[in-house]
Design a protein around this motif. Structure first.
Motif, mmCIF file in Angstrom:
data_model
loop_
_atom_site.group_PDB
_atom_site.id
_atom_site.type_symbol
_atom_site.label_atom_id
_atom_site.label_comp_id
_atom_site.label_asym_id
_atom_site.label_seq_id
_atom_site.Cartn_x
_atom_site.Cartn_y
_atom_site.Cartn_z
ATOM 1 N N GLN A 130 0.657 -1.299 0.054
ATOM 2 C CA GLN A 130 -0.068 0.064 0.101
ATOM 3 C C GLN A 130 0.997 1.232 -0.038
ATOM 4 O OE1 GLN A 130 -3.090 0.056 2.979
ATOM 5 N NE2 GLN A 130 -3.206 -2.573 2.708
ATOM 6 N N VAL A 131 0.380 2.100 -1.099
ATOM 7 C CA VAL A 131 1.198 3.671 -0.727
ATOM 8 C C VAL A 131 0.363 4.631 -0.322
ATOM 9 C CG1 VAL A 131 2.479 5.157 -2.277
ATOM 10 C CG2 VAL A 131 2.489 2.714 -2.955
ATOM 11 N N VAL A 132 0.918 5.292 0.758
ATOM 12 C CA VAL A 132 0.155 6.323 1.394
ATOM 13 C C VAL A 132 1.220 7.301 1.871
ATOM 14 C CG1 VAL A 132 -1.013 6.731 3.781
ATOM 15 C CG2 VAL A 132 -1.452 4.390 2.788
ATOM 16 N N ASP A 133 0.574 8.617 1.401
ATOM 17 C CA ASP A 133 1.362 9.806 1.657
ATOM 18 C C ASP A 133 2.695 9.671 1.062
ATOM 19 O OD1 ASP A 133 -0.801 10.702 2.889
ATOM 20 O OD2 ASP A 133 -0.052 10.209 5.004
ATOM 21 N N ASN A 134 2.842 8.854 -0.257
ATOM 22 C CA ASN A 134 4.034 8.915 -0.742
ATOM 23 C C ASN A 134 5.075 8.083 0.190
ATOM 24 O OD1 ASN A 134 3.736 10.339 -2.959
ATOM 25 N ND2 ASN A 134 3.870 12.468 -1.786
ATOM 26 N N ARG A 135 4.511 7.114 0.705
ATOM 27 C CA ARG A 135 5.454 6.247 1.548
ATOM 28 C C ARG A 135 4.776 4.763 1.226
ATOM 29 N NH1 ARG A 135 4.665 8.128 7.787
ATOM 30 N NH2 ARG A 135 5.980 6.291 8.217
ATOM 31 N N VAL A 136 5.856 3.898 1.190
ATOM 32 C CA VAL A 136 5.259 2.415 0.741
ATOM 33 C C VAL A 136 5.368 1.656 1.931
ATOM 34 C CG1 VAL A 136 5.876 0.664 -0.805
ATOM 35 C CG2 VAL A 136 6.533 2.958 -1.450
ATOM 36 N N PHE A 137 4.318 1.031 2.164
ATOM 37 C CA PHE A 137 4.336 -0.288 3.252
ATOM 38 C C PHE A 137 3.559 -1.352 2.741
ATOM 39 C CE2 PHE A 137 3.171 4.261 4.579
ATOM 40 C CZ PHE A 137 3.855 4.244 5.746
ATOM 41 N N GLY A 138 4.121 -2.552 3.407
ATOM 42 C CA GLY A 138 3.861 -3.796 3.134
ATOM 43 C C GLY A 138 2.778 -4.347 4.336
ATOM 44 N N ILE A 139 1.668 -4.551 3.979
ATOM 45 C CA ILE A 139 0.777 -5.241 5.143
ATOM 46 C C ILE A 139 0.773 -6.795 5.233
ATOM 47 C CG2 ILE A 139 -1.508 -4.986 6.135
ATOM 48 C CD1 ILE A 139 -0.268 -2.258 5.409
ATOM 49 N N CYS A 140 1.042 -6.954 6.456
ATOM 50 C CA CYS A 140 1.361 -8.463 6.681
ATOM 51 C C CYS A 140 0.301 -9.365 7.273
ATOM 52 C CB CYS A 140 2.418 -8.707 7.586
ATOM 53 S SG CYS A 140 3.880 -7.594 6.682
ATOM 54 N N GLY A 141 0.502 -10.726 7.516
ATOM 55 C CA GLY A 141 -0.488 -11.690 7.748
ATOM 56 C C GLY A 141 -0.981 -11.257 9.034
ATOM 57 N N ASP A 142 -0.022 -10.682 10.065
ATOM 58 C CA ASP A 142 -0.317 -10.261 11.525
ATOM 59 C C ASP A 142 -1.077 -9.114 11.663
ATOM 60 O OD1 ASP A 142 1.792 -9.067 10.944
ATOM 61 O OD2 ASP A 142 2.872 -9.721 12.696
ATOM 62 N N HIS A 143 -1.512 -8.510 10.544
ATOM 63 C CA HIS A 143 -2.276 -7.152 10.407
ATOM 64 C C HIS A 143 -1.212 -6.220 11.177
ATOM 65 C CE1 HIS A 143 -5.794 -9.270 9.874
ATOM 66 N NE2 HIS A 143 -5.610 -10.143 10.774
ATOM 67 N N GLN A 144 -0.017 -6.220 10.879
ATOM 68 C CA GLN A 144 1.043 -5.235 11.089
ATOM 69 C C GLN A 144 1.819 -4.966 9.672
ATOM 70 O OE1 GLN A 144 1.776 -4.372 14.319
ATOM 71 N NE2 GLN A 144 -0.220 -5.532 14.841
ATOM 72 N N ALA A 145 2.436 -3.840 9.856
ATOM 73 C CA ALA A 145 3.038 -3.128 8.533
ATOM 74 C C ALA A 145 4.580 -3.206 8.723
ATOM 75 C CB ALA A 145 2.380 -1.893 8.467
ATOM 76 N N VAL A 146 5.285 -3.368 7.590
ATOM 77 C CA VAL A 146 6.448 -2.835 7.512
ATOM 78 C C VAL A 146 6.647 -1.770 6.601
ATOM 79 C CG1 VAL A 146 7.648 -5.378 7.910
ATOM 80 C CG2 VAL A 146 6.731 -4.540 5.571
ATOM 81 N N GLU A 147 7.557 -0.495 6.664
ATOM 82 C CA GLU A 147 7.761 0.356 5.886
ATOM 83 C C GLU A 147 8.736 -0.052 4.824
ATOM 84 O OE1 GLU A 147 8.123 5.056 5.765
ATOM 85 O OE2 GLU A 147 8.156 4.272 7.329
ATOM 86 N N VAL A 148 8.633 0.248 3.746
ATOM 87 C CA VAL A 148 9.537 -0.278 2.758
ATOM 88 C C VAL A 148 10.446 1.128 2.316
ATOM 89 C CG1 VAL A 148 10.260 -0.983 0.120
ATOM 90 C CG2 VAL A 148 8.045 -1.950 1.438
ATOM 91 N N LEU A 149 11.629 1.176 2.928
ATOM 92 C CA LEU A 149 12.625 2.383 2.801
ATOM 93 C C LEU A 149 13.336 2.615 1.754
ATOM 94 C CD1 LEU A 149 13.951 2.226 6.532
ATOM 95 C CD2 LEU A 149 12.055 3.360 5.578
ATOM 96 N N GLU A 150 13.484 1.312 0.968
ATOM 97 C CA GLU A 150 14.135 1.203 -0.198
ATOM 98 C C GLU A 150 13.874 -0.008 -1.249
ATOM 99 O OE1 GLU A 150 19.100 0.731 -1.669
ATOM 100 O OE2 GLU A 150 18.510 1.355 0.281
ATOM 101 N N TRP A 151 13.431 0.387 -2.451
ATOM 102 C CA TRP A 151 13.157 -0.662 -3.347
ATOM 103 C C TRP A 151 13.398 -0.394 -4.686
ATOM 104 C CZ3 TRP A 151 7.030 -2.040 -4.117
ATOM 105 C CH2 TRP A 151 6.622 -0.844 -4.264
#
Length: 289
Positions: free
Chosen positions: A263-284
């Protein structure tokens, strides 16, 4: 003392230097040709041998058995293996008058086998290390000769930890060299039943499964971050390599934690995971690059 050394990678370079600094006569080094298809980001054993005028050869795995007469003629006190990638045949190990010793990048008996640093990070370990052990035909199974621990930070990548393990390997060599130089090999049992064995990893193993927990995804990204092949996912029709992630937050309230994936929110990239927690993608970046 005379030695034949099988070596590759940074650990090979650094441990070979430690032997030379201790006054061990290295009569032959066996190393690898660099693979043109591999991202070679580490130091060259062959280059060090050229600088130090040490004879070296680069046989294939199938040619190792043919080396036995040569090693019998050299009759080394020790055979050392420092991150050499092929299994060394038993008849070669038997050429060492005192012992054949291997440096492994884990705290044996944990993480025997291939890619020990990557596997340790993948499993969320907070420490690992380097172990010098007696070589047997069974991989990483012989008695432990010396060991040194290093910490694994929560955001450290495999490359970060490998640098620490390389330093630990030299510390182990320097720790045991005084006894080795006297022909004594300190030993303690390598209790395999208390450890673990893992095979090699392929680039395809880097695929992110968003049904896993955020911690598992973060650990995968760290374990295979470039210059390793990288963790990857599909986004908008492209395969993207995730090079750096964070669990630290704070995360935007707009994130839908029920929908796994990017998910991309406010020009930031996140990955939503199976435990309903997020990781922020800092570099891809796209895998095509």
């Amino acid at each position: 003392m005379h030695a034949v050394v099988f070596a590759y990678h940074d650990v090979g370079v650094n441990c070979l230097k430690a032997l030379l600094n201790a006054g061990i006569q290295v009569d032959l080094v066996v190393t690898h040709e660099d693979d043109p298809n591999e991202n070679v980001w580490f130091a060259s054993v062959a280059k060090l041998c050229t600088e130090k005028n040490i004879p070296y050869i680069t046989p294939s795995a199938s040619e190792l058995n043919d080396l036995t007469p040569k090693l019998q003629a050299l009759s080394p006190d020790y055979i050392f293996s420092f991150y050499y990638r092929h299994m060394i045949p038993a008849q070669i190990l038997a050429c060492a008058k005192i012992a054949a010793l291997n440096m492994h990048g884990s705290l044996l008996p944990k993480y025997r086998g291939r890619a020990p640093v990557n596997w340790a990070i993948l499993h969320g370990e907070t420490e690992t290390g380097a172990t010098l052990h007696v070589m047997e035909v069974k991989p990483d199974a012989g008695d432990i000769v010396g060991q040194a621990k290093v910490s694994i930070g929560p955001d450290e990548t495999a490359t970060d930890v490998f640098g620490k393990v390389s330093e630990a390997a030299v510390a182990v060599i320097n720790q045991v060299l005084p006894e080795l130089l006297q022909g004594k090999v300190p030993r303690k049992p390598n209790e395999l039943q208390k450890g673990s064995y893992f095979g090699g990893r392929k680039p395809a193993d880097g695929q992110i499964h968003w049904n896993q927990s955020a911690q598992q995804v973060h650990n995968l990204v760290r374990a295979v971050a470039p210059p390793y092949p990288g963790a990857f996912t599909e986004h908008n029709g492209a395969t993207m390599i995730l090079a750096r992630t964070s669990l630290k937050g704070p995360f935007p309230a707009k994130l839908d934690l029920r929908a796994t994936g990017i998910q991309v929110v406010d020009n930031r990239v996140f990955g939503i995971c199976g435990d309903h927690q997020a990781v922020e993608v800092l570099e891809w970046f796209p895998a095509s690059k």
